[in-house]
Every structure is written in C-alpha cells, then in structure tokens.
Design a protein around this motif. Structure first.
Motif: not given
Length: 65
Positions: A1-5, A7-11
C-alpha cells in the motif's frame, strides 16, 4: 500500500460530492462551522469565569500606610 496521493484524494473527494451532493455538503459545513464557533465561545467564557472565580477566592491585599 503506497499511501495517499493527490490523485487518490481528488477521486475520493469527487465520490463524496457525487454521493452527498453539494447542497448537503454546504449545509454540513455550515453546521460544523457553527459548532466550532460555539465551542470556542463556550471555552473562552469558561476561562473567563474560572479567572473571575480565582480572583474572588483570593483575599484582598492590604496596603501598608
């Protein structure tokens, strides 16, 4: 699991807006702001009352004439 980027927060943000709608989110934001404002007001009134109670508990200092 990478973390929150970004792009993910916008989605996730877009999904929340689609799920709840902007009107409901605006109402929720206003309610949250009013609750925080009321909490800060109550805390400042409590601090003022506590300082006032402490000053009443102390006996008055006598001046030496």
């Amino acid at each position: 699991m990478e973390g929150l980027s970004i792009g993910k927060l916008l989605i996730v943000g877009a999904l929340i807006v689609l799920l709840f709608g902007t009107n409901k989110l605006r109402t929720l934001g206003g309610d949250l702001g009013a609750a925080i404002k009321g909490f800060k007001k109550a805390m400042s009134e409590d601090d003022t009352a506590a300082k006032h109670a402490v000053s009443e508990d102390r006996p008055a200092e006598r001046s030496r004439d």
